[in-house]
Scaffold this motif. Structure first.
Motif: not given
Lengths: 114, 115
Positions: B36, B38, B42-44, B46, B89, B102-103, B105-107
């Motif tokens: 993903y 960002q 804005e939002g995340l 894909l 991400f 559910k996803l 995520f990495g940092q």
């Protein structure tokens, strides 16, 4: 293109106050999610919602949190009594009914607890 | 439990440089893998995905290959642009069962591209 929207973009509140974060998912989606990201940390799953009930929640999602889909279009996250450590960016997401459908995210609400 | 680890950031590159952002995962089973992005304010969104081993996801010049043997999904782009500056991400997801999609995520990795 349909999108997920969130309001407000920034919410400032005093510790101990209740806040409600609002999301309007994409209209024909069936799965709804809240995630949060504390500054400098990972995006963390909070809760998923399907068929008008919580389908899964993380250990973060304790009794202080609740979710609701009050009117078939909005999806809300309520924090009953905010703590300093609730300060974070909160993202709403929604997904269609297929197992491999993409999750679409909103722009987020930045919550600051003073 | 399931987890995703991304390379430490931030990453700063000059325009037209080659980009690699490393991502490895730990999971029981065979998840779907995602990148993903960002953009500021804005939002995340894909960027790309792969659902099984050896699949290659690609979009907007970015690529990532699902490597089961190394449990990796590294993001690459041959020639970055200033407009690629964003936070990236890596994430995994199990479809079906009790996961409800559910996803994890990495940092996140901040990428800044200079002209």
């Amino acid at each position: 293109e349909p999108e997920v929207t969130q309001t407000p973009s920034h919410q400032v509140t005093q510790m101990g106050q209740e806040v409600i974060l609002r999301c309007v998912p994409i209209s024909n989606h069936l799965y709804f999610y809240w995630y949060r990201q504390i500054l400098g940390q990972k995006v963390e799953f909070l809760v998923s919602f399907y068929n008008n009930e919580i389908s899964e929640k993380s250990e973060i999602f304790d009794d202080q949190f609740s979710v609701e889909r009050p009117d078939g279009s909005n999806f809300t996250l309520k924090i009953r009594s905010t703590k300093l450590e609730d300060s974070a960016m909160y993202f709403c997401a929604s997904k269609g009914g297929g197992a491999t459908d993409t999750q679409y995210f909103g722009p987020g609400t930045r919550l600051t607890v003073l | 439990g399931n987890s995703v680890t991304q390379m430490e950031g931030p990453v700063t590159l000059s325009e037209e440089a080659f980009l690699t952002i490393n991502c490895t995962y730990t999971a029981t089973g065979y998840p779907s893998l995602f990148w993903y992005v960002q953009y500021p304010g804005e939002g995340l969104q894909l960027l790309l995905k792969a659902t099984k081993a050896d699949d290659k996801g690609s979009n907007k010049g970015f690529e990532a290959t699902y490597r089961k043997e190394t449990t990796s999904f590294h993001l690459e782009k041959g020639s970055v642009q200033v407009s690629d500056s964003a936070v990236y991400f890596c994430a995994l997801r199990f479809a079906g069962g009790t996961s409800y999609g559910k996803l994890t995520f990495g940092q996140g990795t901040i990428l800044t591209v200079h002209p």
